[in-house]
Design a protein around this motif. Structure first.
Motif, PDB file in Angstrom:
ATOM      1  N   ARG A  35      51.896  22.772  44.137  1.00 23.79           N
ATOM      2  CA  ARG A  35      52.154  22.924  42.706  1.00 23.79           C
ATOM      3  C   ARG A  35      51.139  23.906  42.156  1.00 23.79           C
ATOM      4  NH1 ARG A  35      55.954  21.632  39.752  1.00 23.79           N
ATOM      5  NH2 ARG A  35      55.739  20.822  37.670  1.00 23.79           N
ATOM      6  N   GLY A  36      51.613  24.932  41.478  1.00 21.71           N
ATOM      7  CA  GLY A  36      50.730  25.951  40.929  1.00 21.71           C
ATOM      8  C   GLY A  36      50.914  27.274  41.652  1.00 21.71           C
ATOM      9  N   SER A  37      50.097  28.231  41.306  1.00 26.91           N
ATOM     10  CA  SER A  37      50.181  29.580  41.855  1.00 26.91           C
ATOM     11  C   SER A  37      49.502  29.657  43.217  1.00 26.91           C
ATOM     12  CB  SER A  37      49.549  30.563  40.872  1.00 26.91           C
ATOM     13  OG  SER A  37      50.237  30.505  39.627  1.00 26.91           O
ATOM     14  N   LEU A  38      49.835  30.707  43.968  1.00 27.70           N
ATOM     15  CA  LEU A  38      49.302  30.882  45.329  1.00 27.70           C
ATOM     16  C   LEU A  38      48.740  32.278  45.527  1.00 27.70           C
ATOM     17  CD1 LEU A  38      52.074  29.522  47.739  1.00 27.70           C
ATOM     18  CD2 LEU A  38      49.914  28.427  47.160  1.00 27.70           C
ATOM     19  N   MET A  39      47.751  32.363  46.413  1.00 25.26           N
ATOM     20  CA  MET A  39      47.291  33.648  46.925  1.00 25.26           C
ATOM     21  C   MET A  39      47.432  33.580  48.442  1.00 25.26           C
ATOM     22  SD  MET A  39      43.922  35.951  46.215  1.00 25.26           S
ATOM     23  CE  MET A  39      44.428  36.251  44.526  1.00 25.26           C
ATOM     24  N   CYS A  40      48.281  34.449  48.971  1.00 24.04           N
ATOM     25  CA  CYS A  40      48.554  34.489  50.409  1.00 24.04           C
ATOM     26  C   CYS A  40      47.769  35.647  51.009  1.00 24.04           C
ATOM     27  CB  CYS A  40      50.050  34.682  50.659  1.00 24.04           C
ATOM     28  SG  CYS A  40      51.087  33.463  49.829  1.00 24.04           S
ATOM     29  N   HIS A  46      46.049  30.111  49.874  1.00 24.34           N
ATOM     30  CA  HIS A  46      45.115  29.406  48.997  1.00 24.34           C
ATOM     31  C   HIS A  46      45.790  29.068  47.678  1.00 24.34           C
ATOM     32  CE1 HIS A  46      41.609  30.822  51.434  1.00 24.34           C
ATOM     33  NE2 HIS A  46      42.422  31.829  51.663  1.00 24.34           N
ATOM     34  N   GLY A  47      45.445  27.908  47.113  1.00 34.62           N
ATOM     35  CA  GLY A  47      45.813  27.641  45.734  1.00 34.62           C
ATOM     36  C   GLY A  47      45.104  28.665  44.867  1.00 34.62           C
ATOM     37  N   TRP A  48      45.795  29.158  43.836  1.00 29.67           N
ATOM     38  CA  TRP A  48      45.233  30.238  43.002  1.00 29.67           C
ATOM     39  C   TRP A  48      45.602  29.966  41.557  1.00 29.67           C
ATOM     40  CZ3 TRP A  48      48.064  34.909  41.136  1.00 29.67           C
ATOM     41  CH2 TRP A  48      47.216  35.876  40.591  1.00 29.67           C
ATOM     42  N   GLU A  49      44.607  29.891  40.706  1.00 25.71           N
ATOM     43  CA  GLU A  49      44.855  29.682  39.281  1.00 25.71           C
ATOM     44  C   GLU A  49      44.105  30.745  38.491  1.00 25.71           C
ATOM     45  OE1 GLU A  49      47.131  27.767  38.062  1.00 25.71           O
ATOM     46  OE2 GLU A  49      47.552  26.880  40.015  1.00 25.71           O
ATOM     47  N   PRO A  50      44.772  31.866  38.206  1.00 29.53           N
ATOM     48  CA  PRO A  50      44.103  32.870  37.380  1.00 29.53           C
ATOM     49  C   PRO A  50      43.784  32.294  35.997  1.00 29.53           C
ATOM     50  CG  PRO A  50      46.429  33.418  37.694  1.00 29.53           C
ATOM     51  CD  PRO A  50      46.137  32.229  38.551  1.00 29.53           C
ATOM     52  N   ALA A  51      42.679  32.729  35.419  1.00 28.69           N
ATOM     53  CA  ALA A  51      42.249  32.201  34.121  1.00 28.69           C
ATOM     54  C   ALA A  51      43.347  32.370  33.075  1.00 28.69           C
ATOM     55  CB  ALA A  51      40.970  32.900  33.675  1.00 28.69           C
ATOM     56  N   ASN A  52      44.012  33.521  33.072  1.00 29.87           N
ATOM     57  CA  ASN A  52      45.128  33.773  32.148  1.00 29.87           C
ATOM     58  C   ASN A  52      46.181  34.571  32.905  1.00 29.87           C
ATOM     59  OD1 ASN A  52      46.959  34.595  30.223  1.00 29.87           O
ATOM     60  ND2 ASN A  52      45.426  35.384  28.796  1.00 29.87           N
ATOM     61  N   PRO A  53      47.256  33.921  33.358  1.00 32.17           N
ATOM     62  CA  PRO A  53      48.276  34.628  34.128  1.00 32.17           C
ATOM     63  C   PRO A  53      48.906  35.808  33.383  1.00 32.17           C
ATOM     64  CG  PRO A  53      48.602  32.255  34.283  1.00 32.17           C
ATOM     65  CD  PRO A  53      47.543  32.491  33.242  1.00 32.17           C
ATOM     66  N   GLN A  54      48.797  35.820  32.050  1.00 31.36           N
ATOM     67  CA  GLN A  54      49.346  36.931  31.267  1.00 31.36           C
ATOM     68  C   GLN A  54      48.384  38.114  31.201  1.00 31.36           C
ATOM     69  OE1 GLN A  54      52.554  36.729  30.176  1.00 31.36           O
ATOM     70  NE2 GLN A  54      52.498  34.797  31.283  1.00 31.36           N
ATOM     71  N   ALA A  55      47.134  37.927  31.599  1.00 31.55           N
ATOM     72  CA  ALA A  55      46.120  38.987  31.535  1.00 31.55           C
ATOM     73  C   ALA A  55      45.215  38.856  32.760  1.00 31.55           C
ATOM     74  CB  ALA A  55      45.318  38.876  30.243  1.00 31.55           C
ATOM     75  N   LEU A  56      45.716  39.289  33.908  1.00 28.69           N
ATOM     76  CA  LEU A  56      44.953  39.175  35.152  1.00 28.69           C
ATOM     77  C   LEU A  56      43.713  40.055  35.114  1.00 28.69           C
ATOM     78  CD1 LEU A  56      47.962  39.251  37.647  1.00 28.69           C
ATOM     79  CD2 LEU A  56      46.654  37.255  36.895  1.00 28.69           C
ATOM     80  N   ALA A  59      38.216  39.572  38.483  1.00 29.58           N
ATOM     81  CA  ALA A  59      37.627  38.313  38.959  1.00 29.58           C
ATOM     82  C   ALA A  59      38.683  37.379  39.552  1.00 29.58           C
ATOM     83  CB  ALA A  59      36.883  37.614  37.821  1.00 29.58           C
ATOM     84  N   ASP A  60      39.915  37.434  39.052  1.00 30.21           N
ATOM     85  CA  ASP A  60      40.991  36.603  39.608  1.00 30.21           C
ATOM     86  C   ASP A  60      41.288  36.964  41.061  1.00 30.21           C
ATOM     87  OD1 ASP A  60      41.525  35.131  37.225  1.00 30.21           O
ATOM     88  OD2 ASP A  60      42.777  36.768  36.469  1.00 30.21           O
ATOM     89  N   PHE A  61      40.843  38.143  41.494  1.00 26.44           N
ATOM     90  CA  PHE A  61      41.149  38.642  42.827  1.00 26.44           C
ATOM     91  C   PHE A  61      39.920  38.752  43.721  1.00 26.44           C
ATOM     92  CE2 PHE A  61      44.701  39.621  40.233  1.00 26.44           C
ATOM     93  CZ  PHE A  61      45.794  39.495  41.067  1.00 26.44           C
ATOM     94  N   ASP A  62      38.826  38.049  43.361  1.00 27.55           N
ATOM     95  CA  ASP A  62      37.592  38.097  44.164  1.00 27.55           C
ATOM     96  C   ASP A  62      37.847  37.710  45.621  1.00 27.55           C
ATOM     97  OD1 ASP A  62      36.049  38.984  42.068  1.00 27.55           O
ATOM     98  OD2 ASP A  62      35.153  37.026  41.626  1.00 27.55           O
ATOM     99  N   ARG A  63      38.636  36.660  45.841  1.00 30.60           N
ATOM    100  CA  ARG A  63      38.897  36.195  47.211  1.00 30.60           C
ATOM    101  C   ARG A  63      39.624  37.277  48.012  1.00 30.60           C
ATOM    102  NH1 ARG A  63      39.432  30.722  49.347  1.00 30.60           N
ATOM    103  NH2 ARG A  63      39.107  30.025  47.237  1.00 30.60           N
ATOM    104  N   LEU A  64      40.597  37.920  47.382  1.00 31.20           N
ATOM    105  CA  LEU A  64      41.320  39.019  48.033  1.00 31.20           C
ATOM    106  C   LEU A  64      40.378  40.181  48.337  1.00 31.20           C
ATOM    107  CD1 LEU A  64      44.025  40.688  48.713  1.00 31.20           C
ATOM    108  CD2 LEU A  64      43.704  41.551  46.408  1.00 31.20           C
ATOM    109  N   LEU A  65      39.575  40.567  47.362  1.00 29.42           N
ATOM    110  CA  LEU A  65      38.692  41.717  47.553  1.00 29.42           C
ATOM    111  C   LEU A  65      37.667  41.462  48.655  1.00 29.42           C
ATOM    112  CD1 LEU A  65      38.363  42.756  43.822  1.00 29.42           C
ATOM    113  CD2 LEU A  65      39.559  44.004  45.648  1.00 29.42           C
ATOM    114  N   ALA A  66      37.313  40.198  48.888  1.00 36.43           N
ATOM    115  CA  ALA A  66      36.400  39.854  49.983  1.00 36.43           C
ATOM    116  C   ALA A  66      37.049  40.114  51.344  1.00 36.43           C
ATOM    117  CB  ALA A  66      35.959  38.405  49.870  1.00 36.43           C
ATOM    118  N   GLU A  67      38.381  40.171  51.378  1.00 42.00           N
ATOM    119  CA  GLU A  67      39.118  40.429  52.618  1.00 42.00           C
ATOM    120  C   GLU A  67      39.812  41.796  52.588  1.00 42.00           C
ATOM    121  OE1 GLU A  67      41.695  37.309  54.043  1.00 42.00           O
ATOM    122  OE2 GLU A  67      40.578  35.812  52.909  1.00 42.00           O
TER     123      GLU A  67
END
Length: 130
Positions: A35-40, A46-56, A59-67
């Protein structure tokens, strides 16, 4: 001969898997529901909950940028409607060598599954839809 054991990671499916279904505020993959958003990512889902899905934000993509070294294409499921990514986020992804493609969540799921089946270096950030 020693084999590798199972590694358990918190809030993390340790592998790549196609998305089997989406809607009702979540996703189904690998015979599990989330339940909720995902980052694949290449390292897993991973479960992913951007602070504001309307204004990404970046920082919402820190995990992605690490990879970033493992990702060539990022599909961003923006929900039901297509919205452009904010300029700062597009610039951060481009600087990391990642091509980004915003689209509806449904289109992102379908495209992710195709690119995953082709064994491409793809990641997806998927905002849940009802």
């Amino acid at each position: 001969m020693a084999g590798k054991g199972i590694i358990i990671r918190e809030a993390h499916f340790p592998g790549r898997a196609p998305i089997e279904a989406y809607g009702n505020g979540g996703f189904r993959f690998a015979d599990m529901s989330h339940r909720g958003s995902l980052m694949c990512l290449p390292t897993g889902i991973h479960g992913w909950e951007p602070a504001n899905p309307q204004a990404l934000t970046v920082a919402d993509f820190d995990r992605l940028l690490a990879e970033a070294d493992k990702v060539e294409i990022l599909l961003v499921g923006m929900g039901r409607d297509l919205r452009p990514l904010p300029a700062a986020l597009r610039a951060a992804l481009k600087d990391a060598g990642i091509a980004s493609d915003p689209m509806s969540t449904g289109a992102a799921v379908r495209t992710y599954n195709v690119l995953l089946a082709e064994n491409r270096a793809v990641a997806a950030a998927l905002i849940a839809v009802d």
